[in-house]
Design an enzyme around this catalytic site. Sequence first.
Site, PDB file in Angstrom:
ATOM      1  N   SER A 267      33.964 -63.304  69.041  1.00 52.89           N
ATOM      2  CA  SER A 267      34.056 -63.744  70.441  1.00 52.89           C
ATOM      3  C   SER A 267      32.925 -63.099  71.224  1.00 52.89           C
ATOM      4  O   SER A 267      32.369 -62.093  70.794  1.00 52.89           O
ATOM      5  CB  SER A 267      35.375 -63.263  71.048  1.00 52.89           C
ATOM      6  OG  SER A 267      35.320 -61.864  71.283  1.00 52.89           O
ATOM      7  N   ASP A 268      32.584 -63.644  72.369  1.00 52.02           N
ATOM      8  CA  ASP A 268      31.691 -62.903  73.250  1.00 52.02           C
ATOM      9  C   ASP A 268      32.495 -61.735  73.823  1.00 52.02           C
ATOM     10  O   ASP A 268      33.726 -61.697  73.725  1.00 52.02           O
ATOM     11  CB  ASP A 268      31.111 -63.801  74.358  1.00 52.02           C
ATOM     12  CG  ASP A 268      29.811 -63.204  74.911  1.00 52.02           C
ATOM     13  OD1 ASP A 268      29.582 -61.994  74.711  1.00 52.02           O
ATOM     14  OD2 ASP A 268      29.024 -63.934  75.543  1.00 52.02           O
ATOM     15  N   ALA A 269      31.770 -60.778  74.409  1.00 55.05           N
ATOM     16  CA  ALA A 269      32.401 -59.530  74.840  1.00 55.05           C
ATOM     17  C   ALA A 269      33.528 -59.778  75.844  1.00 55.05           C
ATOM     18  O   ALA A 269      33.276 -60.261  76.943  1.00 55.05           O
ATOM     19  CB  ALA A 269      31.357 -58.608  75.445  1.00 55.05           C
ATOM     20  N   ALA A 271      35.701 -61.997  75.896  1.00 54.05           N
ATOM     21  CA  ALA A 271      35.995 -63.405  76.191  1.00 54.05           C
ATOM     22  C   ALA A 271      37.436 -63.787  75.857  1.00 54.05           C
ATOM     23  O   ALA A 271      37.998 -64.695  76.476  1.00 54.05           O
ATOM     24  CB  ALA A 271      35.033 -64.324  75.446  1.00 54.05           C
TER      25      ALA A 271
END
Length: 719
Positions: A267-269, A271
């Site tokens: 995942s993005d940070a 997210a």
Amino acid sequence: MKNMMYSQAYEAAREKARALLSKMTLTEKIGQLSQFGTSIYSDNEQRFEDHFSEGKVGSYLTIKGAGKTNGIQKDLLKATRTPIPALFADDVIHGYRTTFPTPLAQSCSWDPELTRQCNGIAAKEAYRAGLKWTFAPMVDIARDPRWGRIMEGYGEDTYLCSRFAEAAVRGFQGDGDRPGKDHIYACMKHYAAYGACVGGRDYNTADMSPQTLQDVYLPPFRAGVEAGAATVMSAFNDVNGVPATANRYLLKDVLREQFGFRGFVVSDAGAIGELIAHGYAEDGGDAAEKAFNAGVDMVMAGDLYNDTFPALIKEGKIKEEDVDESVFSILTLKYFIGLFDEPYVDPSGEDCFFCPEHRAAARKAGAECAVLLENDGILPLSGVKSVALAGPLSSEEGKHHLLGGWSCSSDSAYTVSIKDGLTAALPGARVDVLPCDRFDGVTEENIEKAAQAAKGYDVIVACVGETAFMSGEAASRSELGLPGLQEKLVLALCATGKPVVCLVSSGRPLVLTGIKDKVNALMMIWQPGTEAGNSVADLLTGRVCPSGRLTASFPYRAGQIPVYYNHTSTGRPALGNWVFESKYRDCQIEPLYPFGYGGSYTNFEFSDISISSDSMSADGCIDVSLTVRNVGSYAGADVVQIYVRDLVGSRVRPVKELKAFEKVFLRPGESKRVKIPLPASRLAFTGVDMKQTVEPGKFFLWVSERSDDERYKFEFEVN
Ligand code: BGC
């Protein structure tokens, strides 16, 4: 193209992973799906020691340097029951220590091989610092320069971005059967459609037809997967109402089923937790369940999976077999890159940082990415005895910004300033920096002083633009002029009557309408990186002939945005025939500088242009042939750009689309016969039924030097 994710070495890694998986506890498995950052480590060491012993850490981000990574790895391997080395990751976006031009600038080279080489060096330096994984390349199509992250990708065009995506992945991971020493895993981001954020506001919604998603935003990801990209990052934004990080259609149906992706998704940070703010999940557990079941294998930054999975599994909300599958992909990649055989790195390998070879590559790249926008003949400089440098990017202070955003691991002390670069390139000439050499120093008073002082020099070089932090993440802008009073500075310098060469450094296209016709030369140098001053000096003195071409349109005014060349046809195109056309009442409809545009010190001529046939089948191919001649007096490169237009389609087609290109380097007087294939498969698009087909019918084809160049037009048919 070779795809290492389908090699025998990958199969062998899978076998080892399968064997290890069978010996792991559930806690250890979930730990492999969890990535942690530096802050957690430094804020609470005790917690980390507990995590180590329980096997709750699979990966780290932003911890780097051989000493540090070796130390943490050692502690981890010593403490855990089942020793599994951690995968260290970081944002190696345009170089690690030696910094290259930003990705958007790199795309202006129209030379994917350049990106492959830059990323190869970046990978080597990062590997030597203990990293095995970068969060790059960003392959988000960006049609809105208000969005600060436009600097991280390869511009507005899908075909061009796809070619850069492949090259970027191959640069990081290498061309072998597996990424061996000095290579690291790529992570294509931000999946998907992050660049389509409404209003250019970062993290914002992306709302578009599913066909546009398929045809415009997804192909670069597909190209990267086919080039062997090992990992993918899910984006912050929602796509048509479903957050990308909980989007099963994107992560499973498209990425895995349609594209054949075999690696893992991070995942993005933060997210996953943000699914709550999106109003898509109730709490952490709900968010973790939705993200994981949609296909996010690893959580970036934190304990969300560690904390919620045991209960979710017990309640039957997620399946242990699915956890096993995700762990299996991660372990496979750990084996595949040799992490179990060699979990540490040799600290002496860091000697290669900023070495002459890497700097030489950065110097070359910096020059290859610049785009000459205007030149009345002042460039290249000759016989110049004194140069006045003005503007915040000229000086020792300003050089820090020439690295651009996302140069977190670099060190601007190693950056060559424009003053130093020009001084070295013009021996015997006086090169002085005038007032206004800091961003906070461009005041009315200093502008006056700079203009006065500039009168005593042969030529003025104005170095203006953005700070490094004005573009990148969370750096959206609503106005795209030169920040502060810099336009006023340039105009005051022009008013001295001395020739003015204006260099613009920024992460994004800017509105340069106010200075375009006032300066003697205008060059977009972007943020060229460590060797900035030398790259610029090479261009200004003619040692290198500019060959960059824009890959994002430069607006005439910010109110035109989004303004991109490959928009769909309207029923009332702006032909200038009557008032009721798609246009503005207060400014031109065209951008200031179109996609594909860029000048040179030499001139090129196209001749004997032909297409091999005026018809082809839906699985056929035609060749475009031409002779390119350098008719000027400098060695340089031209970019042959092939655009097509599908005249009638079952969905409205773009007015023009880039379908092939080739960069041709020629000495003065030299000519070259170029043959560029155009397979019909590139003409496919997604229909109302969501099927991708090449529709029969007539097409225009242009052989061009820029997107609005219509001198050489052909017609062909697909039958
Ligand atoms: C960015 C990503 C980046 C990550 C880790 C996020 O805020 O959106 O692009 O890779 O941070 O630094």
